[in-house]
Design an enzyme around this catalytic site. Structure first.
Site, PDB file in Angstrom:
ATOM      1  N   GLY A  70     -22.669  28.773 -19.176  1.00 41.42           N
ATOM      2  CA  GLY A  70     -21.943  28.209 -20.274  1.00 41.42           C
ATOM      3  C   GLY A  70     -21.713  27.077 -20.087  1.00 41.42           C
ATOM      4  CE1 TYR A  71     -15.728  23.583 -20.037  1.00 40.51           C
ATOM      5  CE2 TYR A  71     -16.555  21.748 -18.460  1.00 40.51           C
ATOM      6  CZ  TYR A  71     -15.938  22.093 -19.708  1.00 40.51           C
ATOM      7  OH  TYR A  71     -14.338  21.510 -19.634  1.00 40.51           O
TER       8      TYR A  71
ATOM      9  N   GLY B 298     -28.094  18.605 -18.269  1.00 41.98           N
ATOM     10  CA  GLY B 298     -28.758  19.721 -17.970  1.00 41.98           C
ATOM     11  C   GLY B 298     -29.755  20.339 -19.203  1.00 41.98           C
ATOM     12  CG  HIS B 299     -26.788  23.599 -19.617  1.00 42.78           C
ATOM     13  ND1 HIS B 299     -25.078  23.774 -19.388  1.00 42.78           N
ATOM     14  CD2 HIS B 299     -27.014  25.209 -18.407  1.00 42.78           C
ATOM     15  CE1 HIS B 299     -24.685  24.551 -18.267  1.00 42.78           C
ATOM     16  NE2 HIS B 299     -25.739  25.063 -17.730  1.00 42.78           N
TER      17      HIS B 299
ATOM     18  CD  GLN C 197     -38.550  20.778 -11.092  1.00 40.38           C
ATOM     19  OE1 GLN C 197     -38.150  19.516 -11.000  1.00 40.38           O
ATOM     20  NE2 GLN C 197     -39.456  20.743 -11.270  1.00 40.38           N
ATOM     21  CE  LYS C 198     -26.693  20.853  -9.025  1.00 48.41           C
ATOM     22  NZ  LYS C 198     -26.163  22.482  -9.315  1.00 48.41           N
TER      23      LYS C 198
ATOM     24  CD  GLN D 191     -30.260  30.683 -10.935  1.00 44.29           C
ATOM     25  OE1 GLN D 191     -29.158  30.661 -10.926  1.00 44.29           O
ATOM     26  NE2 GLN D 191     -31.037  29.275 -11.971  1.00 44.29           N
TER      27      GLN D 191
ATOM     28  CB  SER E 204     -23.363  20.749 -11.649  1.00 44.39           C
ATOM     29  OG  SER E 204     -22.566  22.047 -10.897  1.00 44.39           O
TER      30      SER E 204
HETATM   31  O1  PAF Z   1     -28.560  29.063 -13.709  1.00 47.66           O
HETATM   32  C1  PAF Z   1     -27.117  29.645 -13.812  1.00 47.66           C
HETATM   33  O2  PAF Z   1     -26.305  29.150 -14.883  1.00 47.66           O
HETATM   34  C2  PAF Z   1     -27.187  31.089 -13.868  1.00 47.66           C
HETATM   35  O3  PAF Z   1     -27.369  32.012 -12.308  1.00 47.66           O
HETATM   36  C3  PAF Z   1     -27.772  32.089 -14.650  1.00 47.66           C
HETATM   37  C4  PAF Z   1     -29.466  31.781 -14.395  1.00 47.66           C
HETATM   38  C5  PAF Z   1     -27.332  32.028 -16.192  1.00 47.66           C
HETATM   39  C6  PAF Z   1     -27.704  33.719 -14.728  1.00 47.66           C
HETATM   40  O4  PAF Z   1     -26.516  33.797 -14.744  1.00 47.66           O
END
Ligand code: PAF
Length: 287
Positions: A33-34, A38-39, A150-151, A155, A187
């Site tokens: 969230g927030y 990027g999202h 990719q940031k 992960q 971020s």
């Molecule tokens: O990148 C994120 O925001 C988190 O690590 C994710 C992939 C949603 C898992 O909680």
């Protein structure tokens, strides 16, 4: 377009199953969230590629260490839902912590190897929490494609490894880091920065650029490439470096001599805020 918000995992699985059974492709963007640009870039890519776009918003407690920012992590569901509408999200999954980890919860996913260095070393248990929640979300949503920025480079590799190792029929789509106009990687944690810290944080993308320039000049000795970035970080007294590494983009091994591609990864603290960023470099004309 209607946006449906679901909190119950069973109801969410059912809604996704209905879409899948009707022959619709599902594109999934897991988030805490927030939402920022990027999202939104991940959601737009999912919108362009897939019939149904699913967004999850869940601040996952098990990926935060005991002294990390779980409690103060920024949350604003109303703002997120409004933004989700603007990019054509169909389904939003917003479970509670109790829904995801009910009393007696005891199963975790441990991706070995890739998780041992960098973020994994500085944030013990972090990737176990990430892999566990991502697998749970994948099982609930069962998307055809899932989009990751990719940031959070390590992960992305950890999720890819898990998907491959556990034979999940999901395509992981990596998306480029979105930056503010001055270069700072977007971020949700940037909201913690004071104006002075925000200015100091710009040494991170500057350091990455210095490493890129060294590589582009033909420097292949990893310690020299690293030195170019370190000089920039060290010139900014408000930054405290956790790591600056020049690594292989798939294995994250740190070579003495850089081959035809590399990822340069940085994590640094600025006041009480921990920031990460990276650049991918490929030799021009390389494969
Ligand atoms: O990148 C994120 O925001 C988190 O690590 C994710 C992939 C949603 C898992 O909680």
């Amino acid at each position: 377009m209607r946006l449906e918000v679901i909190t119950d995992p069973k109801a969410m699985a059912e809604a996704c199953s209905v879409a899948r059974m009707s022959g619709l492709t599902i594109g999934f963007v897991p988030t805490m969230g927030y939402l920022h640009e990027g999202h939104l870039s991940l959601l737009r890519a999912a919108r362009a590629d897939c019939d149904t776009v699913v967004l999850s918003i869940f601040v996952n407690p098990i990926q935060f260490g005991p002294h990390e920012d779980y409690n103060r992590y920024p949350r604003d569901a109303e703002r997120d839902l409004n933004l989700a509408k603007t990019v054509g999200v169909n389904l939003v999954f917003m479970p509670t912590v109790e829904d995801m980890y009910p009393q007696g919860y005891s199963t975790f996913v441990d991706v070995q190897g890739l998780t041992e260095k960098f973020e994994g070393a500085f944030r013990p248990g972090h990737f176990r929490g990430v892999a566990t929640v991502v697998l749970k979300l994948f099982n609930i949503v069962q998307p055809h494609r899932a989009y990751f920025g990719q940031k959070d480079y390590q992960q992305l590799l950890v999720v890819r490894r898990m998907v491959q190792d556990l034979n999940l029929p999901i395509e992981i789509v990596p998306m480029p880091t979105v930056r503010e106009s001055d270069g700072l990687a977007m971020s949700s944690r940037n909201t913690y920065l004071s104006a002075e810290e925000r200015r100091a944080a710009l040494a991170i993308p500057r350091a990455l650029n210095a490493c890129r320039e060294a590589l582009e000049r033909g420097e292949r000795i990893a310690s020299e490439v690293r030195r170019a970035g370190l000089a920039v970080i060290e010139s900014e007294p408000m930054l405290s470096l956790d790591y600056l590494a020049v690594a292989h983009p798939e294995t994250l091994e740190e070579p003495d001599v850089v081959g035809s591609s590399a990822v340069v990864l940085i994590a640094a603290r600025c006041g009480s805020t921990r920031l990460i960023d990276n650049i991918l470099w490929e030799e021009a004309g390389g494969t």
